[in-house]
Design an enzyme around this catalytic site. Structure first.
Site, mmCIF file in Angstrom:
data_model
loop_
_atom_site.group_PDB
_atom_site.id
_atom_site.type_symbol
_atom_site.label_atom_id
_atom_site.label_comp_id
_atom_site.label_asym_id
_atom_site.label_seq_id
_atom_site.Cartn_x
_atom_site.Cartn_y
_atom_site.Cartn_z
ATOM 1 N N LYS A 31 0.846 -1.192 0.000
ATOM 2 C CA LYS A 31 0.000 0.000 0.000
ATOM 3 C C LYS A 31 0.883 1.244 0.000
ATOM 4 O O LYS A 31 1.931 1.280 0.650
ATOM 5 C CB LYS A 31 -0.911 -0.018 1.242
ATOM 6 N N SER A 76 -9.719 2.248 2.923
ATOM 7 C CA SER A 76 -8.777 2.930 2.057
ATOM 8 C C SER A 76 -7.812 2.016 1.288
ATOM 9 O O SER A 76 -7.241 2.441 0.282
ATOM 10 C CB SER A 76 -7.951 3.902 2.894
ATOM 11 N N SER A 127 -9.931 -0.119 7.160
ATOM 12 C CA SER A 127 -9.378 0.046 5.814
ATOM 13 C C SER A 127 -8.751 -1.191 5.179
ATOM 14 O O SER A 127 -8.419 -1.171 3.993
ATOM 15 C CB SER A 127 -8.348 1.174 5.806
#
Lengths: 484, 474, 102
Positions: free
Chosen positions: A73, A148, A172
């Protein structure tokens, strides 16, 4: 095509030199290329990944993760590899150090393929706040992948590669995992070092593994955990193998279902599916009770206060002075701050740091932030109390399945409400995992959350893998079969 | 001009003497190349987290104990949020809610002899900011100082004139430097004082408008600044005017304070507990260990030296020199003449040390050899003239003092009959002086004594010679 | 509850967060921020909790670091990432007032 094989199979092939790491790397990049329109990545690490794969050809295959591609990420810093947090303010930022988790995956000789798309600074629930545009759901390209960690969820669901790292501040990892039909774990707060994870809300953030199946998830977690001297909030624990309970029976295990999780805030197709699972559990000898847990309905409010308050401080460092984007022609120092941040941050981020600043200003810190900390502590105690009598808490991960990318974004509360079921876990620092349990009538994945007491991730994997085997779902959006 | 009552409080920042910074392991150093003592943590890079230097906590405990503060057992850190280029994260990690020390005091002695307690409200641990230099339209940032550990010591508004402030700062500097907490070098910025001054007509009035004086380069300037500020405020009130709360700085060239800025109402620092640092819990053992390792403080040193018969002048001179004082401390339990020992250290030995830019620890003068030296001088076996001749050897070789004396031909006639014979001869050859002596002229005996020393080429033990001379004359 | 913040209130929080806003943004945030803040007010409906504060989800004692030096950056590395620099220094437009901090 090797990446759809089980990790143990791939490992054998690497060991007996039938394949080389470069084959896996090239296959991953080919998959990503084929799925380009999913917009899962912000930056690809092609040259470095290929160089690393070649370098590994001369090394002994010494662990199960050796030579395997992984996506990271884009809020986890990677030395020499652009790390943007999906923000304009960092879109030219090349870190000069590695996050601890990156060091750890390097130690295992995993190969970083690229940096995945996400909500800007992890603020959002659909990855649509990304400066680089939203990723698309592999099950239906009109739909969000959640957020996210939307890019990591997307690339895993699309079967580009087997492993990805996400981060979870208020759901997330688990929420996008649910929307895309993959396995995502938010470990206990303190399990994994946060050093090198660009902070959103320090007291809630936690890195975790995102994978196609439960075994892979546990295997990756093995590589990530451990006390880090660089992170005072990381916790010293005895080494353990998180795969060790996989395959064990669940007979006699006690499971609690909070009534709030099954209330009318959740769409019926999802509660129906969870009820089916509860029947499966019961018929396999587990004991399931519906219970009331205090404070669950306050979690979003607590989250708003704590996360926005901390974020307003954590994001103050992005000021155009030491790194990152800076407003080109400032008249004075105030101009550097005001215009760098006005141009550099997107709307959601601005909204949250303004509200966060307000919540901490003057006497407000006592009225809001400190009060939220007090209630959070009580909520944590209330959840801990459940684990005096139960092994697990379960419930739906999300209130709906993935919605349309074109749905309006003008409601500032929407992104928080998407995470209403996953936030309590962050508030209490507990481990929680999303397990895909089926599909709605539109063939969009439904996920179930499995929560256990602090540091009982291995137990979660046991229940999750049991159900995974029992349900035996086809979870490949491309239609192909997954091996274990 | 009528009299006003000044109320003065002082905030002092001192940099702690640690090897590394408070929240990172880069070096805590001064005077190095710009930005050469930094790492990603000091620079506030995305993703970095603070660690906490154990020595900072240790020195914090010591400082709290030295300043007679209560020590907090469970504490946390807080973030103080403000945008400014000298603070890399745009928040400073400090202790707002739970300062490590609180409710302390130090005692000062005013020139009138009056003793006064200066009360410490609290003392807390925090990080220093980076250094900025202004060059035309640019400001240049050097982050070497960013993250250097500080303690900030805040007094109650309990001082009433420039002398109080001067004495307090001197006392603080002495205590913290003897406690090995800080270098306390004002000129290098390792000790920095901000002084708040207000005046009012009567005790019963509320406190007057406050002016804060910053940028004070020396303790004498602190005193001067306070005096000038009291004068300034008095003039304003006498003219029937008022002023706004403000920050002023001391200007070295003008020898006066000048306005920096009028304070905005309510700085909004948005303090909240630092989530990256768990609670710091001090155990009894940690506190005991820290307190037990505090070196002997100046007041105790002075007390002990005086009790051993050292003159007040010598006592103060030794205590003013840390390494001499530490050396002297090793002799406190020895049965020697401590006044003689102090004379030696402050006299010829200090002369040698200053000339050669050495400390006593750079010489070969071990404790044992120094004791020998003190005893030889005490009983006049070694005269000060002879000591001067052999001092370099005493301080640069390992030989015993007796050996050096005999190698250098410094004999000491201690034989009673030998000295008596010489004395008798001198008395016989100088009848006039003997008569002068008997007539009560003191100078005569000195002359006779000089003759004895001349005859023996300075080798007679002076004390013995004098005793015998007096005996024979009577 | 009010539906919108005043313009001054928005400008105040924007100043705290050091974000410049256009007139259009100001009116948008007057509503949006208020919506969030009204939601946050729900905290006042929570009853019966005890006042203890726990900073985070841990109550462990901070493990202190030994006072031993580690590696540091080359000054060139420090300035390379900085948008403005001069020699070994990071540069900003001149700062007039003195810092409020230490």
């Amino acid at each position: 095509m090797y990446l759809n094989k089980s990790i143990k199979e791939i490992n054998e092939l690497l060991k007996n030199k039938t394949i080389k790491p470069i084959d896996l790397v090239e296959e991953a990049f080919q998959n990503i290329e084929n799925n380009k329109e999913l917009n899962a990545y912000i930056t690809l690490n092609k040259e470095e990944a290929i160089a690393k794969a070649k370098e590994l050809e001369n090394k002994e295959v010494d662990n199960l993760l050796f030579g395997l591609p992984i996506a990271v990420k884009d809020n986890i810093v990677t030395k020499g590899l652009r790390t943007t947090c999906a923000s304009h303010i960092l879109d030219n930022f090349i870190p000069i150090y590695n996050a601890t988790v990156v060091e750890k995956i390097n130690e295992k000789n995993m190969i970083i393929i690229g940096k995945t798309n996400m909500d800007e600074f992890a603020m959002g629930s659909s990855s649509r706040t990304s400066y680089f545009g939203a990723p698309k759901n592999p099950w239906n390209k009109e739909k969000i992948s959640g957020g996210s960690s939307g890019g990591s969820a997307t690339t895993i669901a699309a079967r580009d590669l087997p492993f990805a790292l996400g981060s979870d501040t208020g759901g997330s990892i688990r929420q996008p995992a649910s929307y895309t039909g993959i396995v995502g774990m938010k470990p206990t707060y303190g399990r994994i070092s946060r050093y090198g994870l660009v902070a959103f809300a320090s007291s809630l953030d936690q890195i975790g593994p995102m994978t196609t199946n439960v075994y892979n998830n546990a295997l990756l977690l093995n590589a990530l955990v451990g006390k880090d001297e660089k992170d005072l909030t990381s916790v010293r624990k005895e080494e353990e193998d998180f795969t060790r309970l996989i395959g064990e029976d669940i007979k006699g295990m006690k499971i609690a279902v909070p009534n709030y999780f099954m209330s009318d805030i959740v769409s019926q197709s999802i509660t129906d599916k969870v009820k089916e699972i509860i029947e499966v559990l019961k018929s396999n000898g587990a004991i399931v009770d519906y219970i009331d847990v205090p404070y669950l309905e306050n979690a979003v409010t607590l989250y708003q206060i704590i996360a926005m308050g901390e974020a307003s401080s954590n994001l103050a460092r992005f000021d155009g002075i030491r790194y990152g984007y800076s407003y080109e022609n400032p008249d004075n120092i105030e101009d550097v701050y005001l215009k760098t941040r006005a141009n550099g941050f997107g709307e959601e981020v601005k909204r949250r740091i303004m509200v966060g600043s307000y919540l901490l200003s003057g006497e407000n810190a006592k009225v809001y932030y400190n009060k939220a900390l007090s209630i959070r502590d009580d909520m944590r105690k209330a959840l801990k109390k459940v684990f005096e009598d139960y092994d697990f808490i379960i419930g739906p991960t999300t209130t709906t399945t993935a919605y349309n990318l074109t749905d309006p974004m003008d409601d500032p509360l929407k992104s928080f409400m998407d995470d209403v079921l996953v936030i309590p876990v962050n508030m209490a620092g507990l481990p929680g995992l999303n397990l895909p349990i089926g599909f709605d009538s539109n063939k969009m994945p439904i996920g179930m959350q499995i929560i256990a007491n602090s540091f009982e991730e291995a137990k979660i994997y046991k229940l999750a893998s049991y159900l995974e085997k029992e349900l035996n779902l086809s979870l490949n959006p491309n239609g192909g079969e997954d091996n274990e | 001009m009528s009299n006003y009552i000044p109320t003065i409080g002082v905030e002092v920042h001192v940099e702690l003497k640690t090897k590394t910074k408070i929240f990172s392991n880069s070096i805590n150093g001064y005077g190095e190349m710009a930005n050469s003592l930094t790492n990603v943590i000091d620079l506030g890079y995305p993703g970095t987290l603070p660690t906490l230097n154990e020595e900072v906590i240790n020195l914090g405990i010591k400082a709290a104990a030295i300043l007679n503060c209560k020590i907090r057992r469970v504490m946390h850190f807080d973030r103080k949020n403000y945008f400014y280029p000298d603070i890399s994260k745009n928040y400073q990690i400090t202790q707002n809610d739970t300062p490590i020390g609180y409710d302390g005091y130090v005692e000062i002695t005013k020139s009138t002899g009056e003793k006064k307690k200066v009360y410490i409200e609290e003392m807390h641990i925090e990080e220093d900011t980076c250094k900025s230099a202004h060059r035309g339209t640019k400001t240049l940032l050097d982050f070497n100082r960013a993250g250097v550990p500080l303690i900030e010591i805040v007094t109650k508004p309990c001082m009433s004139d420039g002398e109080d402030v001067k004495l307090y700062l001197e006392k603080l500097r002495e205590l913290l430097s003897f406690g090995d907490i800080s270098d306390c070098k004002i000129e290098e910025g390792s000790m920095r004082a901000d002084v708040n001054v207000s005046i009012r007509k009567n005790e019963s009035d509320p406190l007057g408008t406050k002016a804060e004086i910053k940028n004070i380069g020396s303790i004498s300037n602190a005193k001067l600044g306070v005096e000038k500020e009291i004068e300034r405020q008095t003039k304003i009130y006498e003219a029937g005017e008022t002023f706004k709360p403000q920050t002023r700085r001391f200007d070295d060239k003008l020898n006066d304070t000048v306005l920096m800025r009028v304070k905005e109402t309510g700085n909004d620092y948005r303090y909240f507990p630092e989530p990256d640092i768990p609670y710091v819990i001090l155990t009894d053992e940690m506190i005991e260990d820290a307190v037990n390792s505090i070196p002997m403080l100046p007041d105790e040193r002075r007390e002990r030296y005086i009790a051993l018969g050292v003159s007040e002048i010598n006592t103060n001179k030794i205590v003013a020199n840390r390494s001499l004082s530490d050396y002297f401390n090793t002799l406190l339990d020895e049965k020697i003449n401590h006044q003689v020992a102090s004379n030696l250290l402050l006299g010829d030995i200090s002369g040698y040390l200053n000339k050669n830019e050495k400390t006593i620890y750079d010489t070969t003068l071990s404790k044992e050899r120094f004791i020998e030296l003190v005893n030889l001088v005490s009983d006049n076996t070694l005269t000060s003239k002879n000591l001067k001749d052999i001092l370099d050897i005493v301080l640069e070789s390992d030989k015993s003092i007796q050996t050096i004396m005999s190698e250098q031909g410094i004999e000491n006639i201690t034989d009673d009959s030998e000295i008596r014979n010489i004395v008798k001869g001198i008395i016989n050859n100088n009848p006039e002086s003997v008569n002068d002596y008997k007539a009560g002229h003191d100078r005569a005996i000195k002359y006779l004594m000089g003759q004895v020393m001349k005859e023996t080429k300075g080798k007679a033990n002076p004390k013995m010679a004098m005793d015998i001379l007096v005996e024979e004359l009577n | 509850m009010e539906e919108a913040l005043t313009k001054e209130e928005v400008l105040h929080v924007a100043d705290l967060a050091r974000i410049s806003l256009t007139e259009e943004e100001i009116s948008k945030y007057q509503v949006e921020l208020k919506k969030l803040l009204n939601d946050v007010e729900k905290i006042n409906e929570v009853k019966g909790y005890d006042d203890d504060i726990l900073i985070a989800c841990w109550n462990n004692n901070a493990e202190l670091r030994k006072d031993e030096e580690g590696t540091m950056l080359d000054p060139k590395e420090v300035v390379n990432n900085a948008p403005r620099h001069s020699g070994n220094y990071i540069e900003v437009p001149v700062v007039i007032s003195e810092g409020e901090g230490a």
